[in-house]
Motif scaffolding. Structure first.
Motif, short mmCIF file in Angstrom:
data_model
loop_
_atom_site.label_atom_id
_atom_site.label_comp_id
_atom_site.label_asym_id
_atom_site.label_seq_id
_atom_site.Cartn_x
_atom_site.Cartn_y
_atom_site.Cartn_z
N LEU A 149 70.87 82.85 51.34
CA LEU A 149 70.10 81.90 52.19
C LEU A 149 69.97 82.40 53.78
O LEU A 149 70.89 83.43 53.86
CB LEU A 149 70.74 80.44 52.53
N PRO A 150 68.72 82.46 54.35
CA PRO A 150 67.86 81.61 54.07
C PRO A 150 66.52 81.86 52.90
O PRO A 150 65.59 81.17 52.75
CB PRO A 150 67.10 81.38 55.21
N LYS A 151 66.99 82.85 52.09
CA LYS A 151 66.20 83.28 51.12
C LYS A 151 66.23 82.34 49.89
O LYS A 151 67.32 82.02 49.66
CB LYS A 151 66.30 84.63 50.42
N PHE A 152 65.26 82.15 49.09
CA PHE A 152 65.35 81.36 48.06
C PHE A 152 66.01 79.92 48.16
O PHE A 152 66.90 79.69 47.40
CB PHE A 152 65.68 82.26 47.04
N LYS A 153 65.48 78.91 49.00
CA LYS A 153 66.11 77.58 49.02
C LYS A 153 65.65 77.03 47.67
O LYS A 153 64.66 77.34 47.16
CB LYS A 153 65.68 77.07 50.21
N GLY A 154 66.26 75.84 47.18
CA GLY A 154 65.74 75.24 46.19
C GLY A 154 66.26 75.84 44.89
O GLY A 154 67.34 76.43 44.56
N LEU A 155 65.30 75.45 43.87
CA LEU A 155 65.69 75.76 42.47
C LEU A 155 65.28 77.25 41.85
O LEU A 155 64.47 77.82 42.63
CB LEU A 155 65.02 74.63 41.48
N ASN A 156 65.75 77.66 40.94
CA ASN A 156 65.02 78.93 40.23
C ASN A 156 65.27 80.01 41.15
O ASN A 156 64.44 80.90 41.14
CB ASN A 156 63.46 78.55 39.62
N HIS A 191 77.53 76.88 52.67
CA HIS A 191 76.92 76.17 53.96
C HIS A 191 77.32 74.99 54.15
O HIS A 191 77.54 74.16 53.14
CB HIS A 191 75.56 76.58 53.89
N TYR A 192 77.26 74.46 55.23
CA TYR A 192 77.37 72.96 55.89
C TYR A 192 75.99 72.53 55.26
O TYR A 192 75.09 73.11 55.27
CB TYR A 192 77.55 72.69 57.30
N VAL A 193 76.21 71.20 54.83
CA VAL A 193 74.88 70.38 54.37
C VAL A 193 74.15 69.68 55.66
O VAL A 193 75.09 69.02 56.26
CB VAL A 193 75.36 69.57 53.42
N ASN A 194 73.09 69.81 55.83
CA ASN A 194 72.33 69.06 56.89
C ASN A 194 71.23 68.50 56.11
O ASN A 194 70.99 68.52 55.02
CB ASN A 194 71.97 69.89 58.09
N SER A 195 70.31 67.70 57.04
CA SER A 195 69.40 66.88 56.27
C SER A 195 68.26 67.85 55.94
O SER A 195 67.35 67.04 55.18
CB SER A 195 68.91 65.72 57.19
N LYS A 196 68.25 68.92 55.95
CA LYS A 196 67.12 70.03 55.54
C LYS A 196 67.71 70.79 54.30
O LYS A 196 68.83 71.20 54.44
CB LYS A 196 66.49 70.92 56.53
N LEU A 197 66.68 70.83 53.18
CA LEU A 197 67.48 71.25 51.78
C LEU A 197 67.89 72.85 52.14
O LEU A 197 67.24 73.56 52.62
CB LEU A 197 66.42 71.29 50.90
N ASP A 198 69.08 73.06 51.55
CA ASP A 198 69.74 74.20 51.79
C ASP A 198 69.70 75.12 53.10
O ASP A 198 69.43 76.41 53.34
CB ASP A 198 69.20 75.38 50.76
N SER A 199 69.81 74.27 54.26
CA SER A 199 69.57 74.85 55.37
C SER A 199 70.53 74.66 56.50
O SER A 199 70.52 75.23 57.71
CB SER A 199 68.05 74.23 56.16
N GLY A 200 71.69 74.09 56.33
CA GLY A 200 72.91 73.99 57.25
C GLY A 200 73.67 75.12 57.46
O GLY A 200 73.32 76.18 56.82
N MET A 201 74.25 75.22 58.50
CA MET A 201 75.07 76.63 58.97
C MET A 201 75.68 77.11 57.91
O MET A 201 76.69 76.59 57.27
CB MET A 201 75.83 75.95 60.07
N ILE A 202 75.48 78.45 57.96
CA ILE A 202 76.11 79.21 56.90
C ILE A 202 77.72 79.50 57.05
O ILE A 202 78.04 79.85 58.15
CB ILE A 202 75.23 80.71 56.56
N ILE A 203 78.49 79.33 56.06
CA ILE A 203 79.99 79.60 56.34
C ILE A 203 80.28 81.03 55.68
O ILE A 203 80.89 81.88 56.60
CB ILE A 203 80.83 78.67 55.75
N LEU A 204 79.85 81.26 54.46
CA LEU A 204 80.10 82.60 54.13
C LEU A 204 78.96 82.92 53.07
O LEU A 204 78.49 82.01 52.43
CB LEU A 204 81.38 82.66 53.34
N GLN A 205 78.84 84.29 52.68
CA GLN A 205 77.64 84.86 51.93
C GLN A 205 78.56 85.90 51.14
O GLN A 205 79.15 86.76 51.70
CB GLN A 205 76.65 85.34 52.53
N LYS A 206 78.23 86.33 49.91
CA LYS A 206 78.35 87.26 49.05
C LYS A 206 77.34 88.00 48.76
O LYS A 206 76.51 87.41 47.76
CB LYS A 206 79.59 87.22 47.98
N LYS A 207 77.00 89.47 48.91
CA LYS A 207 75.90 89.95 48.23
C LYS A 207 76.42 90.57 46.78
O LYS A 207 77.24 90.99 46.60
CB LYS A 207 75.69 91.14 49.24
#
Ligand code: GRF
Length: 193
Positions: free
Chosen positions: A118-125, A143-159
């Motif tokens: 994220l923020p790449k490829f929010k949603g399905l597929n 990430h934390y969940v806010n009212s926008k889909l897949d848009s809350g603050m990022i906690i950790l990512q793995k590439k």
């Protein structure tokens, strides 16, 4: 996050809709001494979720809610969370979008795992889209969940690297393996354990 672990583990509910492999990884993590959370409830919108069988295996309370009328399902869930003193919600492959009202009532205490950087490829597929876009890397995000889909603050990512001949199936598998490590890591991070 306005949560403190104190001496006791934080009572957590995991919301699922399908296989529940992330649920299993969270259950295993929760059993470790270093884990700040315990898994006390499994909630699903789908009675056929394979992951529901972990309820029996690990003796965790399960509840299934029909989301035909979302507001009424959410009211019931909020009551149940309160009744069980749940203080953290982990979405793990939960295919319903929670309302603003629900999120506000559990503000800062809902986490999600998403199979993309994220923020790449929010949603399905996500995997199909990452391949179609000829990405060199994809991955997963907690990430934390806010009212926008897949848009809350990022906690950790793995590439993860996308290799030649990669298919959405191989990519899904590769990322899922990382998800199982990332979710516990993200929880450790937010509770400093
Ligand atoms: C995972 O890829 C998760 O990131 C996404 O849905 C999938 C759920 O898989 N939100 P599982 O049910 O945990 O096996």
């Amino acid at each position: 996050m306005a949560l403190s672990t104190g001496n006791k583990k934080i009572k957590t509910a995991v919301f699922i809709s399908g296989t529940g492999s992330n649920l299993l990884s969270l259950i295993k993590f929760s059993k470790l001494k270093i884990s700040p959370i315990s898994i006390d409830m499994i909630i699903s919108n789908n009675a056929k979720s394979k992951g529901l069988h972990y309820s029996k295996q690990f003796r965790i309370k399960k509840k299934i809610y029909n989301f035909k009328i979302k507001s009424s399902a959410e009211e019931k869930i909020l009551l149940e969370l309160k009744r069980n003193k749940i203080d953290l919600v982990c979405l793990a492959g939960f295919m319903k979008i929670l309302s603003k009202n629900f999120i506000n009532k559990f503000k800062g205490k809902i986490l999600n795992i998403h199979p993309s950087l994220l923020p790449k490829f929010k949603g399905l597929n996500t995997h199909e889209r990452a391949l179609k876009n000829k990405e060199k890397f994809s991955g997963c995000t907690v990430h934390y969940v806010n009212s926008k889909l897949d848009s809350g603050m990022i906690i950790l990512q793995k590439k993860v690297k996308i290799i030649k001949g990669e298919t959405s199936k191989t990519l899904r598998h590769k990322i899922l393996k990382q998800e199982h490590k990332l979710y516990p890591e993200a929880i450790k991070k937010i509770f400093n354990s």
